[in-house]
Design an enzyme around this catalytic site. Structure first.
Site, mmCIF file in Angstrom:
data_model
loop_
_atom_site.group_PDB
_atom_site.id
_atom_site.type_symbol
_atom_site.label_atom_id
_atom_site.label_comp_id
_atom_site.label_asym_id
_atom_site.label_seq_id
_atom_site.Cartn_x
_atom_site.Cartn_y
_atom_site.Cartn_z
ATOM 1 N N ASP A 170 65.096 62.668 25.209
ATOM 2 C CA ASP A 170 66.450 62.636 25.749
ATOM 3 C C ASP A 170 67.506 62.642 24.648
ATOM 4 O OD1 ASP A 170 65.793 60.061 24.890
ATOM 5 O OD2 ASP A 170 65.723 59.236 26.902
ATOM 6 N N ASN A 227 65.406 48.045 33.137
ATOM 7 C CA ASN A 227 65.414 48.392 34.565
ATOM 8 C C ASN A 227 64.244 49.315 34.922
ATOM 9 O OD1 ASN A 227 66.104 50.874 33.533
ATOM 10 N ND2 ASN A 227 68.163 50.946 34.422
ATOM 11 N N HIS A 249 63.401 52.142 33.433
ATOM 12 C CA HIS A 249 63.543 53.579 33.201
ATOM 13 C C HIS A 249 62.582 54.052 32.116
ATOM 14 C CE1 HIS A 249 67.072 53.007 30.110
ATOM 15 N NE2 HIS A 249 65.927 53.095 29.464
ATOM 16 N N GLU A 274 66.689 56.937 35.585
ATOM 17 C CA GLU A 274 67.179 55.642 36.035
ATOM 18 C C GLU A 274 66.678 55.316 37.441
ATOM 19 O OE1 GLU A 274 68.309 53.883 33.761
ATOM 20 O OE2 GLU A 274 70.326 54.382 33.078
HETATM 21 C C1 F6R Z 1 64.661 56.597 24.445
HETATM 22 C C2 F6R Z 1 64.346 56.437 25.855
HETATM 23 C C3 F6R Z 1 64.543 55.156 26.577
HETATM 24 C C4 F6R Z 1 64.141 53.934 25.759
HETATM 25 C C5 F6R Z 1 64.422 52.650 26.529
HETATM 26 C C6 F6R Z 1 64.078 51.428 25.717
HETATM 27 O O1 F6R Z 1 64.379 57.902 24.024
HETATM 28 O O2 F6R Z 1 63.954 57.375 26.441
HETATM 29 O O3 F6R Z 1 63.807 55.166 27.773
HETATM 30 O O4 F6R Z 1 62.771 54.025 25.451
HETATM 31 O O5 F6R Z 1 65.777 52.605 26.877
HETATM 32 O O6 F6R Z 1 64.942 51.344 24.628
HETATM 33 P P1 F6R Z 1 64.710 50.269 23.449
HETATM 34 O O7 F6R Z 1 63.450 50.675 22.805
HETATM 35 O O8 F6R Z 1 65.893 50.433 22.551
HETATM 36 O O9 F6R Z 1 64.617 48.960 24.119
#
Ligand code: F6R
Length: 246
Positions: free
Chosen positions: A67, A136, A138, A143
Site C-alpha cells: 500500500d 482494528n 486491517h 479497513e
Molecule cells: C503497512 C500495512 C498496514 C500495517 C498495519 C500495522 O504496509 O499494510 O496494514 O501493517 O497498520 O502497522 P504497524 O506495524 O505500524 O503497527
C-alpha cells in the site's frame, strides 16, 4: 494456520526474515510481498544482515508493496516509497525496477490500482506475502467494512488508523485520509502469508483473527481460510490467545 510465539519483536522479525531468505535461496527469482509500518522493521533489519553476510541475494527477486498513502510525494518522510528505500531497498541488491510500490499520486488512481494487480499477475503472483495487522484488524489498508474487496483499490482510512499512524507525522491533520491498497483477493492469492504482530496493542486483533468469526469487520480473519498462513507473534501480541485454542 500455524502460529509461532517468540519472546521479543526482534525474534518474530528475524523468523520472518529467515523464511524470506530461505525462499530466495530456494528460488532466487521469487516475488515477495512487502509491508510497511513499525512491525516489519526488525525483519528488514535481519534481512539486511543476511544480505551483508552474503547469505541472501535479491538480484533476481521482485517485490510488491501492499500500500501507499494518496497525495503525499514519494520523497515525503512518511511515504511508503521512502520507508522501503530507507528500511530495505537501499541496503540490498534488489533492482530498482523490480521494487514496486503502489502509486499514490497517479492521475487515475483506479487505473493505477488495476495496473498494479495486473503487474503482480504478470510477475507470476506473490510467493511470500509479509503482513502486519492494524489494531482494528486491517491488513494492507483493508479497513473494517461490509465486504472483502478483491483487487487493489482506493481506500478511506478509518479514524482508528489515522489515530494509530499519526505517530509518524507531525500532527494528526497531516495524516492522509486515503490510501491505495492491495485488496483481500490480491493478498489471499499469495502462495504463502506471514503475518507478524508484536505488542499488546495488537493482542485483541490477533485473538479476533485467530479465534473469532470470519468477517469483513475484522479483515484479517479471512487469513484463516488461506492454505499456508503463519502468524509470527511476540508474547504481547499473543497474550490473549488461549494456548489450547490457538
Ligand atoms: C503497512 C500495512 C498496514 C500495517 C498495519 C500495522 O504496509 O499494510 O496494514 O501493517 O497498520 O502497522 P504497524 O506495524 O505500524 O503497527
Amino acid at each position: 494456520m500455524q502460529i509461532r510465539i517468540y519472546d521479543t519483536p526482534a525474534q518474530a522479525g528475524e523468523a520472518a526474515a529467515l523464511i524470506l531468505a530461505a525462499q530466495l535461496i530456494r528460488r532466487p527469482d521469487s516475488v515477495l510481498g512487502m509491508a510497511t509500518g513499525s512491525t516489519p522493521i526488525p525483519a528488514y533489519q535481519a534481512l539486511c544482515r543476511l544480505y551483508e553476510a552474503g547469505l541472501v541475494d535479491f538480484s533476481r527477486a521482485t517485490s510488491f508493496n501492499l500500500d501507499e498513502y494518496i497525495g503525499i510525494p514519494e520523497a515525503h518522510p512518511c511515504s511508503y516509497h521512502r520507508f522501503m528505500q530507507e528500511q530495505l531497498f537501499s541496503h540490498v541488491n534488489l533492482r530498482p525496477e523490480a521494487a514496486h510500490v503502489p502509486d499514490g499520486n497517479a492521475a487515475d488512481l483506479d487505473a493505477a490500482a488495476r495496473a498494479y494487480d495486473e503487474a503482480i499477475r504478470a510477475a507470476g503472483g506473490i510467493d511470500v506475502q509479509i503482513l502486519g495487522i492494524g489494531r482494528n484488524g486491517h491488513i494492507g489498508f483493508n479497513e473494517p467494512g461490509d465486504e472483502f474487496v478483491y483487487g487493489c483499490h482506493v481506500v478511506q482510512l478509518t479514524p482508528s488508523t489515522i489515530e494509530a499512524n499519526k505517530r509518524f507525522f507531525d500532527s494528526e491533520a497531516e495524516v492522509p485520509r486515503q490510501a491505495i491498497s492491495l485488496g483481500i483477493g490480491s493478498i489471499m492469492n499469495a502462495r504463502q502469508i506471514l503475518l507478524i504482530a508484536t505488542g499488546e496493542d495488537k493482542a485483541q486483533a490477533v485473538r479476533d483473527a485467530v479465534c473469532g468469526e470470519v468477517t469483513p469487520q475484522l479483515q484479517a480473519s479471512i487469513l484463516r481460510t488461506h492454505r499456508d498462513v503463519l502468524f509470527l507473534l511476540d508474547r504481547g501480541a499473543a497474550s490473549l490467545l488461549d494456548r489450547k485454542g490457538a
